[in-house]
Write a protein that holds these residues in place. Structure first.
Motif, mmCIF file in Angstrom:
data_model
loop_
_atom_site.group_PDB
_atom_site.id
_atom_site.type_symbol
_atom_site.label_atom_id
_atom_site.label_comp_id
_atom_site.label_asym_id
_atom_site.label_seq_id
_atom_site.Cartn_x
_atom_site.Cartn_y
_atom_site.Cartn_z
ATOM 1 N N GLU A 164 0.874 -1.162 0.000
ATOM 2 C CA GLU A 164 0.000 0.000 0.000
ATOM 3 C C GLU A 164 0.917 1.219 0.000
ATOM 4 O O GLU A 164 1.815 1.327 0.837
ATOM 5 C CB GLU A 164 -0.873 -0.024 1.252
ATOM 6 N N SER A 165 0.706 2.127 -0.930
ATOM 7 C CA SER A 165 1.701 3.164 -1.170
ATOM 8 C C SER A 165 1.162 4.554 -0.872
ATOM 9 O O SER A 165 0.046 4.909 -1.281
ATOM 10 C CB SER A 165 2.188 3.090 -2.620
ATOM 11 N N TYR A 166 1.996 5.357 -0.193
ATOM 12 C CA TYR A 166 1.656 6.746 0.115
ATOM 13 C C TYR A 166 2.750 7.659 -0.420
ATOM 14 O O TYR A 166 3.943 7.367 -0.264
ATOM 15 C CB TYR A 166 1.506 6.948 1.623
ATOM 16 N N ALA A 167 2.317 8.745 -1.024
ATOM 17 C CA ALA A 167 3.239 9.763 -1.519
ATOM 18 C C ALA A 167 2.824 11.104 -0.940
ATOM 19 O O ALA A 167 1.630 11.377 -0.790
ATOM 20 C CB ALA A 167 3.204 9.826 -3.047
ATOM 21 N N SER A 168 3.801 11.931 -0.612
ATOM 22 C CA SER A 168 3.468 13.302 -0.210
ATOM 23 C C SER A 168 4.534 14.245 -0.733
ATOM 24 O O SER A 168 5.682 13.855 -0.947
ATOM 25 C CB SER A 168 3.344 13.414 1.318
ATOM 26 N N ASP A 169 4.128 15.465 -0.947
ATOM 27 C CA ASP A 169 5.044 16.473 -1.463
ATOM 28 C C ASP A 169 4.460 17.846 -1.167
ATOM 29 O O ASP A 169 3.232 17.999 -1.042
ATOM 30 C CB ASP A 169 5.265 16.302 -2.968
ATOM 31 N N LEU A 170 5.323 18.833 -1.083
ATOM 32 C CA LEU A 170 4.881 20.206 -0.860
ATOM 33 C C LEU A 170 4.364 20.826 -2.150
ATOM 34 O O LEU A 170 3.585 21.780 -2.127
ATOM 35 C CB LEU A 170 6.057 21.023 -0.315
ATOM 36 N N GLY A 544 1.170 5.752 -21.133
ATOM 37 C CA GLY A 544 1.651 5.745 -19.756
ATOM 38 C C GLY A 544 0.643 5.122 -18.809
ATOM 39 O O GLY A 544 0.996 4.329 -17.925
ATOM 40 N N VAL A 545 -0.635 5.455 -18.996
ATOM 41 C CA VAL A 545 -1.695 4.881 -18.160
ATOM 42 C C VAL A 545 -1.794 3.376 -18.378
ATOM 43 O O VAL A 545 -2.059 2.615 -17.440
ATOM 44 C CB VAL A 545 -3.047 5.565 -18.459
ATOM 45 N N ASP A 546 -1.562 2.935 -19.592
ATOM 46 C CA ASP A 546 -1.624 1.513 -19.920
ATOM 47 C C ASP A 546 -0.689 0.661 -19.061
ATOM 48 O O ASP A 546 -0.970 -0.503 -18.793
ATOM 49 C CB ASP A 546 -1.225 1.301 -21.395
ATOM 50 N N PHE A 547 0.455 1.242 -18.656
ATOM 51 C CA PHE A 547 1.508 0.446 -18.022
ATOM 52 C C PHE A 547 1.499 0.485 -16.501
ATOM 53 O O PHE A 547 2.447 0.039 -15.878
ATOM 54 C CB PHE A 547 2.888 0.894 -18.546
ATOM 55 N N PHE A 548 0.451 1.011 -15.903
ATOM 56 C CA PHE A 548 0.384 0.968 -14.452
ATOM 57 C C PHE A 548 0.222 -0.472 -13.983
ATOM 58 O O PHE A 548 -0.236 -1.334 -14.747
ATOM 59 C CB PHE A 548 -0.774 1.834 -13.947
ATOM 60 N N PRO A 549 0.591 -0.771 -12.739
ATOM 61 C CA PRO A 549 0.484 -2.151 -12.238
ATOM 62 C C PRO A 549 -0.914 -2.725 -12.448
ATOM 63 O O PRO A 549 -1.919 -2.047 -12.228
ATOM 64 C CB PRO A 549 0.795 -2.006 -10.744
ATOM 65 N N LEU A 550 -0.966 -3.981 -12.866
ATOM 66 C CA LEU A 550 -2.246 -4.602 -13.188
ATOM 67 C C LEU A 550 -3.086 -4.857 -11.942
ATOM 68 O O LEU A 550 -4.308 -4.731 -11.962
ATOM 69 C CB LEU A 550 -2.001 -5.925 -13.925
ATOM 70 N N ARG A 551 -2.433 -5.216 -10.857
ATOM 71 C CA ARG A 551 -3.156 -5.519 -9.617
ATOM 72 C C ARG A 551 -2.486 -4.775 -8.467
ATOM 73 O O ARG A 551 -1.644 -5.319 -7.770
ATOM 74 C CB ARG A 551 -3.174 -7.028 -9.347
ATOM 75 N N ALA A 552 -2.852 -3.532 -8.290
ATOM 76 C CA ALA A 552 -2.217 -2.696 -7.275
ATOM 77 C C ALA A 552 -3.127 -2.499 -6.077
ATOM 78 O O ALA A 552 -4.344 -2.400 -6.209
ATOM 79 C CB ALA A 552 -1.853 -1.338 -7.879
ATOM 80 N N LEU A 553 -2.504 -2.467 -4.908
ATOM 81 C CA LEU A 553 -3.245 -2.076 -3.718
ATOM 82 C C LEU A 553 -3.522 -0.580 -3.774
ATOM 83 O O LEU A 553 -2.985 0.141 -4.603
ATOM 84 C CB LEU A 553 -2.431 -2.407 -2.464
ATOM 85 N N SER A 554 -4.340 -0.112 -2.872
ATOM 86 C CA SER A 554 -4.694 1.301 -2.898
ATOM 87 C C SER A 554 -3.479 2.171 -2.625
ATOM 88 O O SER A 554 -2.493 1.741 -2.023
ATOM 89 C CB SER A 554 -5.775 1.583 -1.845
ATOM 90 N N GLY A 555 -3.557 3.386 -3.079
ATOM 91 C CA GLY A 555 -2.491 4.343 -2.871
ATOM 92 C C GLY A 555 -3.084 5.708 -2.582
ATOM 93 O O GLY A 555 -4.257 5.973 -2.863
ATOM 94 N N ALA A 556 -2.282 6.587 -2.008
ATOM 95 C CA ALA A 556 -2.754 7.935 -1.711
ATOM 96 C C ALA A 556 -1.620 8.919 -1.921
ATOM 97 O O ALA A 556 -0.474 8.655 -1.545
ATOM 98 C CB ALA A 556 -3.276 8.029 -0.280
ATOM 99 N N SER A 557 -1.943 10.048 -2.530
ATOM 100 C CA SER A 557 -0.983 11.134 -2.727
ATOM 101 C C SER A 557 -1.515 12.349 -1.991
ATOM 102 O O SER A 557 -2.634 12.806 -2.248
ATOM 103 C CB SER A 557 -0.812 11.436 -4.214
ATOM 104 N N LEU A 558 -0.687 12.876 -1.087
ATOM 105 C CA LEU A 558 -1.150 13.923 -0.181
ATOM 106 C C LEU A 558 -0.256 15.149 -0.257
ATOM 107 O O LEU A 558 0.946 15.055 -0.530
ATOM 108 C CB LEU A 558 -1.167 13.391 1.255
ATOM 109 N N HIS A 559 -0.865 16.298 0.005
ATOM 110 C CA HIS A 559 -0.135 17.553 0.025
ATOM 111 C C HIS A 559 0.445 17.731 1.417
ATOM 112 O O HIS A 559 -0.303 17.830 2.383
ATOM 113 C CB HIS A 559 -1.088 18.705 -0.325
ATOM 114 N N GLY A 560 1.776 17.754 1.553
ATOM 115 C CA GLY A 560 2.345 17.844 2.883
ATOM 116 C C GLY A 560 3.799 18.246 2.887
ATOM 117 O O GLY A 560 4.546 17.960 1.949
ATOM 118 N N ASP A 561 4.206 18.914 3.948
ATOM 119 C CA ASP A 561 5.575 19.342 4.163
ATOM 120 C C ASP A 561 6.330 18.226 4.869
ATOM 121 O O ASP A 561 5.909 17.746 5.929
ATOM 122 C CB ASP A 561 5.565 20.614 5.029
#
Length: 971
Positions: A164-170, A544-561
């Motif tokens: 399960e993947s989380y990304a954050s960036d300012l 690019g969209v075609d090549f995303f993982p076929l069976r991925a768990l949920s992910g979240a991208s958040l705005h954060g410092d």
């Protein structure tokens, strides 16, 4: 996170060994992938290759099989069995990093199984831990987090590895990119497209098994095609075709077969203009042209000829061999923005051009037209109707937002281009506004079509976690907005026409991470079928969209410092922090933000609330923003320390943190000379954050064809730091004990890195960097290593002691670099990136070595200078930086040119370092003899065998008045 009871955590594979060769080969191959790579979704600067990210995270999750005991547990097998087991794990990595296996379910499942196995072993070891329920659930893998997510390679590959993947960036642009990569795809995987099939669309498919994100990608293509068709109805008249008339054929007989045809224009080529500085022609707008060459293809050379008639001029396209003066256009000799008047040949200085630009008097004139022919490009002279078509464009909106004039890499503000809207022609603004507005209309159509196809709707949008028709329509809209952003990269007045034989096309603006000025520019047509058109940019996004993982768990991208976030709690962390002062991400990304905001603010109102990307807290050392270079460095290092400390306090305690370090090191001149590098100061930040190093791995992770790499010394490698939390009660030890521990630990570590077979991934040029890992692991596990006087040992001193283990004696840092580089490359060229990695390991820099006069650097290559290339008029008393290496080779040159007497005179000047010079000569003689370099060995042997005579000759000259320090500065 803070854990009171110790964790039983075996070393991870990345803390012991890695198949670097396989990873580097895969990363290099990945650079050539253009279709389907997620990087084609949206531009971001200095992305990590997916192969490297995937390998690092896998090795960060998997236990090393070697025998370990202590801290209340035993784990692993004996040395021989561990070696065989590592080879099995290496084979998984080698298969995992290959591009063709990116979505190979059998390969991925092997990796997933290995990660799960290591996790269960870890859970079993810690099943009695007081926080076992929270930290060690054997049925649920820990999640992943990247607090500096940027272009999203690391979160995407964590998701591909089953986490399960989380990304954050300012940065809101980075957050949006990561949403498009890890958050949106799993939410809408496995759905069939809802849009009507596009007639005559060879890319689209009428029906298939819509696994993974293929249905989503297909809808992006279908609604993008609708946008293009609709835009053609609204603004197509601004982009007319060009007819090959009798008049055109009369001027260009080579176009006779095209008579009567109407050709689609690829691009209109414009020249910027200013009033002539010559008083006689001050009423005329004269062109600023960097080259008149349109095509340099052999047999099809084409160029522009300016035709002067009194106080007027025109442009005519010619075919055939161009005159020499066509190459440089109206550019004057020398560097910079210096031109000449096409009417009078009067010089036009850069200062004059800046003044005209800032006064708003810079214009543009059509110079040539490039059209699509049956067999290639057709270059045509400009015609008034096409210039008029461009000038009738009246944009209804423009990004009238001023940008920071002193931003890193910005070069256009000096010429009066101070707002984002200034970087586009009125026609380009009209096109981008039209396409941006069509994104919103397309979203409405997607929702209506989805409902008509029976898709349920919860009325909740993407930002609220919706999964129905409303959210799906917005998801398609995000990717359509990316296609518009990709187009903006090709549709600005800073894009140029590439005239190379295999690349006759409109180049995109961000060929490097900067915004440079363009004097003659190419205005691409959105409606052609050549590079830069909307459908081509849409195609890149769709693939690019075609090549995303076929069976991925949920992910979240958040705005954060990263300094304040709490997302890392109990998660595995791998991250790629900002590049110190190399890339101004926030300033650069505003170029895209202003267009994304127009399309996507209704979807993400909070993310796009501000007019521009937030910049105050961005961890980039911009001197003009922070009051000077020293203040900018302080801001960066303090902020980075806080960010790393924050994640160190939160990350899952059973796993190491991996940090990519890839900014070029710089040097700071202090009272004791050049003594500090970016590498050392970054390590200081890591240690101050409470982290201890357990490994360092050099990787070829930079794109050689990426921004800033062409004809520049851009970094080609990254260092992956492997870190764990240092205990709060860590002890202190004396220098003598530290050296004793180094001598005990480094032999085995070196053996692991250099042994033959699959487990010998570290190249000689990388060995000095890699050996820092186990060495700094010892140094950083202590609260301090104390010198004899009780002061804490510096990182610089620790690095020097570690390097001595590689038998580099007491040579200065520049000489250590030269010696190690010579072992690998002799006098031949090597890649700048490799040299930069080695320089960091030796606590020096390529710029410093170049200033010292021992190497030549340029065009992305580095080579040591042979003795005969050293200057004959060298005076060591006036040289502020003299490595032992330079002293030795100046002596060799002098011995050859002036004999023993001349060499003796020079040695008298260098007497304080005479023994070090002799030792280096002997060492290089032995090395060259072993490598079969007879001529080089002879040169060192001549000096060694003549040493007594040269020393005697030196005695006839007086002692030098002052002594040299390590780099030649006078003491």
């Amino acid at each position: 996170m803070s854990v009171k009871t110790p964790i039983k955590s075996p070393k991870k594979l990345i803390e012991v060994a890695l198949p670097l060769d396989a990873i580097n080969v895969a990363a290099a191959h990945e650079k050539s992938i253009r279709h389907g790579h997620p990087s084609t979704l949206h531009l971001w600067w200095a992305r990590r290759p997916l192969a490297a990210a995937r390998a690092v995270i896998f090795a960060q999750m998997v236990n090393d099989p070697g025998y370990q005991q202590g801290a209340g547990f035993r784990y692993g097998v004996n040395k021989e069995k561990a070696q065989a087991e590592r080879e099995r794990l290496f084979k998984i990595i080698e298969d995992l990093v290959r591009w063709e296996n990116i979505n190979n379910e059998e390969v991925l499942e092997r990796a997933h199984a290995e990660i799960r196995r290591s996790w269960r072993e870890l859970c079993e070891l810690n099943k009695s831990h007081p926080q076992a329920a929270e930290l060690f659930n054997p049925d649920k893998l820990p999640a992943f987090h990247d607090p500096f997510a940027g272009g999203g390679s690391l979160p995407l590959e964590a998701q591909r590895l089953g986490l399960e993947s989380y990304a954050s960036d300012l940065n809101p642009v980075a957050v949006t990119i990561n949403k498009a990569m890890i958050e949106i795809p799993p939410r809408f995987a496995g759905r069939a497209p809802v849009g009507p099939h596009v007639p005559r669309d060879k890319q689209g498919k009428l029906s298939e098994e819509w696994s993974g994100t293929r249905g989503l990608a297909e809808d992006v293509r279908r609604y993008g095609a609708w946008m293009r068709a609709e835009a053609g109805k609204r603004i197509g008249h601004l982009y007319p075709q060009i007819e090959i008339t009798d008049e055109v054929v009369k001027e260009r007989p080579d176009l006779k077969l095209l008579l009567g045809q109407k050709l689609t224009v690829i691009a209109w080529l414009w020249a910027r203009t200013v009033k002539s500085p010559n008083p006689a022609f001050s009423h005329v707008d004269v062109p600023l042209v960097s080259t008149f060459i349109l095509s340099s293809k052999t047999g099809k050379e084409t160029w522009v000829q300016p035709v002067v008639d009194g106080d007027r001029y025109s442009f005519t396209v010619k075919v055939g061999t161009p005159p020499d003066e066509a190459t440089n256009g109206t550019k004057a000799a020398g560097r910079g923005a210096n031109f000449r008047c096409v009417l009078s040949d009067a010089p036009i200085s850069g200062d004059y051009i800046k003044a005209e630009g800032q006064a708003g008097r810079m214009g543009a004139r059509l110079m040539a037209i490039v059209a699509e022919g049956a067999r290639g490009r057709v270059y045509l002279s400009p015609i008034r109707a096409h210039e008029d078509a461009a000038r009738q464009a009246e944009p209804t909106w423009k990004p009238d937002v001023e940008f920071f004039q002193q931003a890193l890499g910005f070069r256009v503000g000096n010429y009066g281009l101070t707002r984002w809207s200034d970087l586009f022609t009125p026609r380009q603004l009209t096109a981008l506004t039209t396409f941006s507005d069509l994104v919103g209309e397309a979203i409405g159509r997607v929702k209506a079509d989805a409902l008509a196809k029976g898709m349920a709707d919860d009325g909740v949008g993407l930002d609220g976690g919706g999964v129905g028709a409303t959210a799906y329509a917005q998801a398609v809209g995000v990717y359509l907005a990316f296609a518009v952003d990709r187009s903006a990269d090709f549709w600005s007045s800073l894009c140029i026409w590439a005239n190379q034989p295999k690349n006759e096309l409109v180049t995109h603006l961000f060929g490097r991470q900067a915004i440079p000025m363009a004097w003659d520019f190419a205005e691409a047509s959105p409606f052609s079928t050549s590079g830069g058109n909307f459908l081509k940019n849409l195609e890149y996004v769709g693939k690019g969209v075609d090549f995303f993982p076929l069976r991925a768990l949920s992910g979240a991208s958040l705005h954060g410092d990263a300094q304040k976030q709490s997302i890392s709690r109990n998660k595995v962390v791998s991250t790629d922090p900002p590049y110190y002062d190399n890339i101004g991400y926030a300033d650069l990304s505003d170029f895209f933000y202003v267009w994304l905001r127009r399309s996507l603010k209704p979807i993400y109102p909070q993310l796009f609330a501000t007019l521009a990307v937030p910049k105050t807290e961005e961890l980039v050392a911009t001197p003009h923003r922070h009051g000077g270079k020293e203040q900018a460095e302080k801001f960066f290092l303090e902020g980075m320390t806080d960010a790393l400390h924050n994640l160190a306090q939160q990350e899952h305690p059973a796993f190491p943190v991996t940090i990519y370090y890839a900014f070029k090191q710089s040097e700071t001149a202090g009272e004791s000379g050049t003594s500090s590098t970016g590498w050392e100061t970054f390590l200081e930040a890591v240690l101050k954050a409470g982290l201890a190093l357990t490994g360092t791995w050099p990787m070829r992770t930079e794109f050689s064809g990426r921004m800033r790499s062409s004809d520049s010394n851009a970094l080609a490698s990254s260092i992956v730091l492997v870190c764990r939390q240092r205990p709060a009660d860590a002890a202190t030890i004396a220098r003598r004990e530290f050296v004793r521990e180094l001598n005990a630990a480094l032999p085995e570590a070196l053996d692991e890195m250099t042994r033959g077979g699959v487990n010998s991934p570290v190249a000689p040029v990388d060995l000095s960097q890699a050996i820092i890992g186990p060495g700094m692991a010892i140094f950083s596990q202590y609260a301090a290593v104390l010198e004899a006087d009780g002061t804490p040992m510096s990182v610089r001193t620790a690095l020097q002691l570690i390097n001595r283990f590689l038998a580099e004696d007491d040579f200065d840092h520049d000489t250590q670099f030269c010696l190690h580089w010579f072992q690998q490359y002799s006098w031949n060229e090597g890649a700048y990136g490799e040299a930069d990695v080695l320089a960091r390991a030796k606590a020096t820099s390529i710029n410093g070595l170049s200033d010292a006069g021992v190497l030549k650097s340029g065009g992305g290559k580095v080579r040591l200078l042979r003795p005969n290339k050293y200057p004959a008029d060298w005076d060591p008393r006036k040289d502020p930086r003299i490595p032992i290496w330079e002293m030795l080779h100046q002596l060799i040159r002098t011995l050859r040119d002036e004999g023993e007497s001349g060499a003796g005179k020079l040695l008298a000047e260098l007497k304080p370092k005479s023994e070090a010079i002799r030792q280096l000569a002997y060492r290089l003689y032995t090395l060259c003899e072993r490598k079969g370099q007879a001529d080089d060995a002879r040169a060192y042997n001549e000096l060694v065998t003549s040493w007594s005579a040269v020393e005697s000759a030196a005695g006839a000259f007086p002692e030098p008045g002052k002594q040299f320090n390590l780099f030649g500065g006078n003491e």
